[in-house]
Design an enzyme around this catalytic site. Structure first.
Site, PDB file in Angstrom:
ATOM      1  N   CYS A   6       0.860  -1.204   0.000  1.00 13.56           N
ATOM      2  CA  CYS A   6       0.000   0.000   0.000  1.00 13.56           C
ATOM      3  C   CYS A   6       0.883   1.237   0.000  1.00 13.56           C
ATOM      4  O   CYS A   6       0.579   2.222  -0.690  1.00 13.56           O
ATOM      5  CB  CYS A   6      -0.927   0.003   1.217  1.00 13.56           C
ATOM      6  SG  CYS A   6      -2.334  -1.116   1.064  1.00 13.56           S
ATOM      7  N   HIS A  45      -6.259  -2.477  -1.349  1.00 13.94           N
ATOM      8  CA  HIS A  45      -5.661  -3.541  -0.523  1.00 13.94           C
ATOM      9  C   HIS A  45      -6.535  -4.789  -0.535  1.00 13.94           C
ATOM     10  O   HIS A  45      -7.675  -4.760  -0.082  1.00 13.94           O
ATOM     11  CB  HIS A  45      -5.445  -3.091   0.928  1.00 13.94           C
ATOM     12  CG  HIS A  45      -4.777  -4.166   1.728  1.00 13.94           C
ATOM     13  ND1 HIS A  45      -3.407  -4.328   1.746  1.00 13.94           N
ATOM     14  CD2 HIS A  45      -5.275  -5.170   2.481  1.00 13.94           C
ATOM     15  CE1 HIS A  45      -3.090  -5.379   2.484  1.00 13.94           C
ATOM     16  NE2 HIS A  45      -4.217  -5.905   2.943  1.00 13.94           N
ATOM     17  N   ASN A  85       1.527 -16.140  -4.775  1.00 17.81           N
ATOM     18  CA  ASN A  85       1.630 -16.981  -3.587  1.00 17.81           C
ATOM     19  C   ASN A  85       0.514 -16.588  -2.635  1.00 17.81           C
ATOM     20  O   ASN A  85       0.276 -15.397  -2.407  1.00 17.81           O
ATOM     21  CB  ASN A  85       2.994 -16.781  -2.911  1.00 17.81           C
ATOM     22  CG  ASN A  85       4.129 -17.265  -3.805  1.00 17.81           C
ATOM     23  OD1 ASN A  85       4.048 -18.337  -4.390  1.00 17.81           O
ATOM     24  ND2 ASN A  85       5.176 -16.471  -3.931  1.00 17.81           N
ATOM     25  N   HIS A  96      -0.415  -8.530   0.613  1.00 16.68           N
ATOM     26  CA  HIS A  96      -1.174  -7.670  -0.309  1.00 16.68           C
ATOM     27  C   HIS A  96      -1.093  -8.401  -1.642  1.00 16.68           C
ATOM     28  O   HIS A  96       0.016  -8.648  -2.133  1.00 16.68           O
ATOM     29  CB  HIS A  96      -0.510  -6.283  -0.377  1.00 16.68           C
ATOM     30  CG  HIS A  96      -1.192  -5.276  -1.272  1.00 16.68           C
ATOM     31  ND1 HIS A  96      -1.561  -4.014  -0.829  1.00 16.68           N
ATOM     32  CD2 HIS A  96      -1.526  -5.322  -2.583  1.00 16.68           C
ATOM     33  CE1 HIS A  96      -2.110  -3.331  -1.831  1.00 16.68           C
ATOM     34  NE2 HIS A  96      -2.098  -4.102  -2.910  1.00 16.68           N
ATOM     35  N   HIS A  98      -0.480  -9.900  -4.988  1.00 21.04           N
ATOM     36  CA  HIS A  98       0.463  -9.477  -6.030  1.00 21.04           C
ATOM     37  C   HIS A  98       0.760 -10.642  -6.948  1.00 21.04           C
ATOM     38  O   HIS A  98       0.718 -11.802  -6.542  1.00 21.04           O
ATOM     39  CB  HIS A  98       1.754  -8.922  -5.426  1.00 21.04           C
ATOM     40  CG  HIS A  98       2.443  -9.840  -4.465  1.00 21.04           C
ATOM     41  ND1 HIS A  98       2.022 -10.000  -3.163  1.00 21.04           N
ATOM     42  CD2 HIS A  98       3.508 -10.657  -4.621  1.00 21.04           C
ATOM     43  CE1 HIS A  98       2.814 -10.868  -2.559  1.00 21.04           C
ATOM     44  NE2 HIS A  98       3.720 -11.291  -3.410  1.00 21.04           N
ATOM     45  N   HIS A 100       3.644 -12.106  -9.555  1.00 16.83           N
ATOM     46  CA  HIS A 100       5.022 -12.043 -10.036  1.00 16.83           C
ATOM     47  C   HIS A 100       5.008 -12.304 -11.541  1.00 16.83           C
ATOM     48  O   HIS A 100       4.392 -13.282 -11.992  1.00 16.83           O
ATOM     49  CB  HIS A 100       5.876 -13.142  -9.391  1.00 16.83           C
ATOM     50  CG  HIS A 100       5.974 -13.059  -7.896  1.00 16.83           C
ATOM     51  ND1 HIS A 100       7.084 -12.570  -7.252  1.00 16.83           N
ATOM     52  CD2 HIS A 100       5.116 -13.429  -6.911  1.00 16.83           C
ATOM     53  CE1 HIS A 100       6.905 -12.644  -5.937  1.00 16.83           C
ATOM     54  NE2 HIS A 100       5.716 -13.164  -5.705  1.00 16.83           N
TER      55      HIS A 100
HETATM   56  P1  DGP Z   1       5.814 -13.191  -1.994  1.00 14.41           P
HETATM   57  O1  DGP Z   1       6.827 -14.143  -1.433  1.00 14.41           O
HETATM   58  O2  DGP Z   1       5.029 -13.825  -3.089  1.00 14.41           O
HETATM   59  O3  DGP Z   1       4.960 -12.546  -0.915  1.00 14.41           O
HETATM   60  O4  DGP Z   1       6.648 -12.034  -2.700  1.00 14.41           O
HETATM   61  C1  DGP Z   1       6.879 -10.772  -2.158  1.00 14.41           C
HETATM   62  C2  DGP Z   1       7.903 -10.128  -3.048  1.00 14.41           C
HETATM   63  O5  DGP Z   1       7.943  -8.750  -2.741  1.00 14.41           O
HETATM   64  C3  DGP Z   1       9.325 -10.659  -2.868  1.00 14.41           C
HETATM   65  O6  DGP Z   1       9.744 -11.266  -4.100  1.00 14.41           O
HETATM   66  C4  DGP Z   1      10.158  -9.431  -2.563  1.00 14.41           C
HETATM   67  C5  DGP Z   1       9.245  -8.282  -2.912  1.00 14.41           C
HETATM   68  N1  DGP Z   1       9.380  -7.117  -2.052  1.00 14.41           N
HETATM   69  C6  DGP Z   1       9.240  -7.091  -0.699  1.00 14.41           C
HETATM   70  N2  DGP Z   1       9.407  -5.836  -0.236  1.00 14.41           N
HETATM   71  C7  DGP Z   1       9.645  -5.056  -1.337  1.00 14.41           C
HETATM   72  C8  DGP Z   1       9.880  -3.653  -1.497  1.00 14.41           C
HETATM   73  O7  DGP Z   1       9.912  -2.865  -0.564  1.00 14.41           O
HETATM   74  N3  DGP Z   1      10.079  -3.213  -2.767  1.00 14.41           N
HETATM   75  C9  DGP Z   1      10.049  -4.068  -3.858  1.00 14.41           C
HETATM   76  N4  DGP Z   1      10.268  -3.526  -5.055  1.00 14.41           N
HETATM   77  N5  DGP Z   1       9.811  -5.379  -3.733  1.00 14.41           N
HETATM   78  C10 DGP Z   1       9.607  -5.874  -2.479  1.00 14.41           C
END
Ligand code: DGP
Length: 112
Positions: A6, A45, A85, A96, A98, A100
């Protein structure tokens, strides 16, 4: 709400943006697991897949409509993988929703 995505969506935390509009944001993952690794989030969110319902599912279809364009903007030209995931066993670290997008190289058969 103390949600890192967020904060990225509202600009409080900077990110390397690939695409943004009123509903979604795409930005490079801070910890890339492929040559190109982009995350796509709804600005609204939604905790995870478990929390997608009739009133917010528009975000998911819209993200999938936009994914090909986002992949192209990120420089992906030869295919990509989309992963989400959900929950503890899947190691969802950011609560949140997302997606990939992984690409930019030949991916191993299993990743993440
Ligand atoms: P998951 O394991 O599916 O919840 O992936 C979360 C992803 O988010 C992980 O690959 C790293 C990424 N991530 C976490 N914090 C940040 C951040 O502050 N900035 C960016 N660009 N990515 C982040």
């Amino acid at each position: 709400m103390d949600c890192i995505f967020c904060k990225i969506a509202n600009g409080e935390i900077p990110s390397k943006k690939v695409y943004e509009d009123s509903f979604i944001l795409a930005f490079h993952d801070i910890n890339p697991e492929a040559k190109v690794h982009v995350l796509v989030i709804p600005k609204e969110h939604i905790h995870s897949c478990d929390f997608v319902n009739k009133s917010n599912s528009f975000n998911v279809s819209y993200i999938f409509e936009k994914i090909p364009e986002i992949a192209r903007l990120a420089g992906i030209t030869n295919g990509y993988r989309v992963i989400t995931n959900c929950g503890e066993d899947a190691c969802q670290s950011v609560k949140h929703l997302h997606f990939h997008i992984l690409g930019g190289e030949k991916l191993p058969e299993q990743i993440k």
